[in-house]
Write a protein that holds these residues in place. Structure first.
Motif, PDB file in Angstrom:
ATOM      1  N   ASP A 296       0.862  -1.191   0.000  1.00  0.00           N
ATOM      2  CA  ASP A 296       0.000   0.000   0.000  1.00  0.00           C
ATOM      3  C   ASP A 296       0.891   1.231   0.000  1.00  0.00           C
ATOM      4  O   ASP A 296       1.585   1.511   0.970  1.00  0.00           O
ATOM      5  CB  ASP A 296      -0.890  -0.014   1.245  1.00  0.00           C
ATOM      6  CG  ASP A 296      -1.470   1.357   1.580  1.00  0.00           C
ATOM      7  OD1 ASP A 296      -2.126   1.936   0.711  1.00  0.00           O
ATOM      8  OD2 ASP A 296      -1.265   1.833   2.711  1.00  0.00           O
TER       9      ASP A 296
ATOM     10  N   THR B  86       1.180   5.411  -2.091  1.00  0.00           N
ATOM     11  CA  THR B  86       0.453   6.368  -2.923  1.00  0.00           C
ATOM     12  C   THR B  86       1.425   7.254  -3.681  1.00  0.00           C
ATOM     13  O   THR B  86       2.441   7.699  -3.138  1.00  0.00           O
ATOM     14  CB  THR B  86      -0.489   7.226  -2.062  1.00  0.00           C
ATOM     15  OG1 THR B  86      -1.399   6.364  -1.379  1.00  0.00           O
ATOM     16  CG2 THR B  86      -1.284   8.197  -2.908  1.00  0.00           C
TER      17      THR B  86
ATOM     18  N   ASN C  78      -3.383   5.406  -5.324  1.00  0.00           N
ATOM     19  CA  ASN C  78      -3.131   4.502  -4.203  1.00  0.00           C
ATOM     20  C   ASN C  78      -2.883   3.085  -4.737  1.00  0.00           C
ATOM     21  O   ASN C  78      -3.797   2.393  -5.158  1.00  0.00           O
ATOM     22  CB  ASN C  78      -4.325   4.528  -3.255  1.00  0.00           C
ATOM     23  CG  ASN C  78      -4.105   3.733  -1.985  1.00  0.00           C
ATOM     24  OD1 ASN C  78      -5.047   3.439  -1.271  1.00  0.00           O
ATOM     25  ND2 ASN C  78      -2.868   3.361  -1.675  1.00  0.00           N
TER      26      ASN C  78
ATOM     27  N   THR D 183       1.911   5.270   2.649  1.00  0.00           N
ATOM     28  CA  THR D 183       0.632   4.577   2.796  1.00  0.00           C
ATOM     29  C   THR D 183      -0.510   5.462   2.326  1.00  0.00           C
ATOM     30  O   THR D 183      -0.449   6.688   2.449  1.00  0.00           O
ATOM     31  CB  THR D 183       0.394   4.145   4.259  1.00  0.00           C
ATOM     32  OG1 THR D 183      -0.875   3.505   4.359  1.00  0.00           O
ATOM     33  CG2 THR D 183       0.449   5.322   5.216  1.00  0.00           C
ATOM     34  N   GLY D 184      -1.544   4.819   1.795  1.00  0.00           N
ATOM     35  CA  GLY D 184      -2.723   5.562   1.404  1.00  0.00           C
ATOM     36  C   GLY D 184      -3.895   5.286   2.330  1.00  0.00           C
ATOM     37  O   GLY D 184      -4.714   6.159   2.573  1.00  0.00           O
ATOM     38  N   GLU D 185      -3.955   4.034   2.857  1.00  0.00           N
ATOM     39  CA  GLU D 185      -5.093   3.684   3.711  1.00  0.00           C
ATOM     40  C   GLU D 185      -4.821   2.507   4.636  1.00  0.00           C
ATOM     41  O   GLU D 185      -5.554   2.299   5.597  1.00  0.00           O
ATOM     42  CB  GLU D 185      -6.322   3.345   2.846  1.00  0.00           C
ATOM     43  CG  GLU D 185      -6.078   2.236   1.844  1.00  0.00           C
ATOM     44  CD  GLU D 185      -7.334   1.825   1.098  1.00  0.00           C
ATOM     45  OE1 GLU D 185      -8.434   2.038   1.626  1.00  0.00           O
ATOM     46  OE2 GLU D 185      -7.197   1.265  -0.014  1.00  0.00           O
TER      47      GLU D 185
END
Length: 495
Positions: A351, A353, A387, A424-426
């Motif tokens: 994960d 971005t 992402n 990280t995006g989420e």
């Protein structure tokens, strides 16, 4: 990855700790038997496992406060846990710590359609919120692929997104208020039912804080009216570069789709074999573009998207004919992770971005790294906001493959930062990206972040070992504190 050294003295006190916790959470609220602890030994990042000292399953905010206050007074570490779907090790337990499971906080407390919000407990699953208000013409927008299982408390902790986050935002954009309990047992209420609140943005601070600042016991989320029309397009391309360039062209044209997802050939093949969604298995890359709003608007924008895709060489274009087909298109995407599990004994879900303009370059480099490491990779990601979710394929039973997969993943994240993106995006940092934080932040940045943690958790007992590569004692960073929802820092130098 180095795991924290357990405190032998705490482990020796296990029986005493369990007895004390049972007084605070009676009945079957405390688990201490070694066999019964096994289901809690890992989260979605299953390559790492540790058996916790004990598990506590409170049912009320008062019990959560009492457990945290007792643990702080007795120097016991606490790891909050929702559904355990975290893919970054955010809920990985500690052998000398207590897991605070929030599964019994599973009720929708109030639906307030007049104010377009719902008040829910943190153990409510993401999808359950939309199901509860669907008949009234509303829904909750953030929709992670794990929405059938992941809980709203975990979504807040990781600031989760989903396939519709491009237009409707992440959890933080759909959150109105939370009730949170600090390590000292103090109950704070941040935000409310309005779209903004006076004072410091503490709601924004705790969203995405990965369980390091407090334990969430109640959440108020924003509800949106269900769009009049939703239409999805499948766009197949002869190269990932062409698909990546199309993403930028769509946004540059002023079109903001509700969802804009991308899959490469290995992911397409796996998802199609699993779901039979009608994906073109001969395409090198697939875009799923969803447009929503009034019927006339969707029809107009669909024409523009088709023209943009054709200009980039799309050789497969299919528009959903009805709601059932639209949902089938998305079913393949949302099942992509388990589908890839059918073609590889193990996979490592990354994960990161990046800026949209870097999509073609980064995808090319990922495939080059795949050859260098001798490991396959399937790419499934939220292309609209850059992402990435590369799925690195490996076999844990083959010596050295897990280590190669981790090294491959670390290089992907370094690449994301190098092209102007973030780690990280989420999914969060957790333990997975903890030792890469230095790629993005210098020592001053990390010290400032740790001072915020010290304001909420001066004993560093709440989810320790996560996020920070080195966790300094609070005394080394300057005295800070939080009281009655107000945060105070030492006087900063003037420039």
């Amino acid at each position: 990855m180095k795991m924290p050294v357990p405190d032998a003295a705490l482990i020796a006190r296990k029986a005493e700790i369990v007895r004390a916790l049972k007084k605070l959470v009676p009945g079957e609220g405390v688990i201490g038997d070694p066999g019964a602890l096994i289901p809690y030994e890992s989260d979605g990042l299953s390559a790492y496992r540790q058996t916790p000292l004990a598990v506590v399953l409170p049912e009320t905010t008062g019990q959560v406060a009492a457990v945290l206050a007792w643990c702080q007074a007795n120097g016991v570490k606490v790891v909050p846990r929702g559904a355990g779907t975290s893919l970054s090790g955010g809920a990985l337990p500690l052998t000398d710590g207590v897991v605070l499971g929030m599964a019994k906080f599973n009720r929708i407390l109030e639906v307030d359609l007049a104010n377009r919000c719902a008040v829910v407990q943190p153990g409510v699953t993401n999808l359950a919120i939309s199901e509860a208000v669907r008949a009234d013409g509303f829904y909750y927008a953030p929709d992670p692929s794990s929405q059938i299982a992941c809980t709203i408390g975990g979504n807040v902790a990781e600031n989760s997104g989903g396939v519709h986050c491009l237009k409707y935002g992440l959890t933080t954009n759909n959150l109105l208020g939370v009730e949170i309990v600090t390590m000292a047992g103090e109950v704070l209420r941040l935000g409310g039912r309005g779209y903004d609140a006076a004072g410091y943005d503490l709601l924004g601070l705790v969203t995405g804080s990965e369980g390091l600042l407090g334990v969430i016991t109640q959440v108020t989320v924003r509800l949106l009216p269900t769009p009049q029309t939703a239409r999805a397009l499948l766009l197949g391309f002869p190269s990932v570069e062409a698909a990546g360039a199309t993403v930028g062209d769509i946004i540059a044209a002023g079109i903001i789709p509700a969802g804009l997802e991308m899959m490469d050939r290995p992911a397409i093949a796996a998802a199609e074999a699993f779901v039979h969604a009608g994906y073109p298995t001969d395409a090198e890359a697939l875009l799923i573009v969803e447009l929503d709003g009034p019927e006339a608007e969707c029809a107009e924008l669909a024409g523009h998207v088709r023209a943009i895709a054709k200009a980039r060489g799309a050789d497969f274009i299919r528009v959903s004919r009805d709601e059932a087909e639209r949902l089938t298109f998305w079913a393949g995407r949302k099942a992509a992770f388990p589908a890839v599990g059918r073609i590889s004994p193990d996979y490592y879900c990354m994960d990161g971005t990046i800026p949209r303009r870097q999509l073609p370059h980064v995808l090319t480099r990922i495939h080059e790294m795949s050859r260098d490491y001798g490991l396959g990779v399937a790419n499934v990601f939220h292309a609209g906001d850059g992402n990435l979710h590369p799925l690195i394929l490996y076999d844990a039973d083959k010596p050295g493959e897990l280590e190669r997969a981790e090294a491959f993943g670390a290089d992907i994240l370094r690449l994301c930062v190098a092209v102007g993106g973030v780690l990280t995006g989420e999914h969060g940092v957790g333990v997975e990206k903890r030792d890469l934080m230095g790629e993005m932040f210098d020592e001053t940045d990390l010290a400032c972040q740790q001072r915020v943690k010290c304001a909420f958790d001066p004993g560093l007992l709440l989810n320790p070992g996560k996020m920070f590569p080195v966790l300094h004692r609070c005394a080394e960073l300057g005295r800070v504190h939080v009281h009655r929802g107000k945060i105070a820092f030492p006087e900063l130098p003037r420039f």
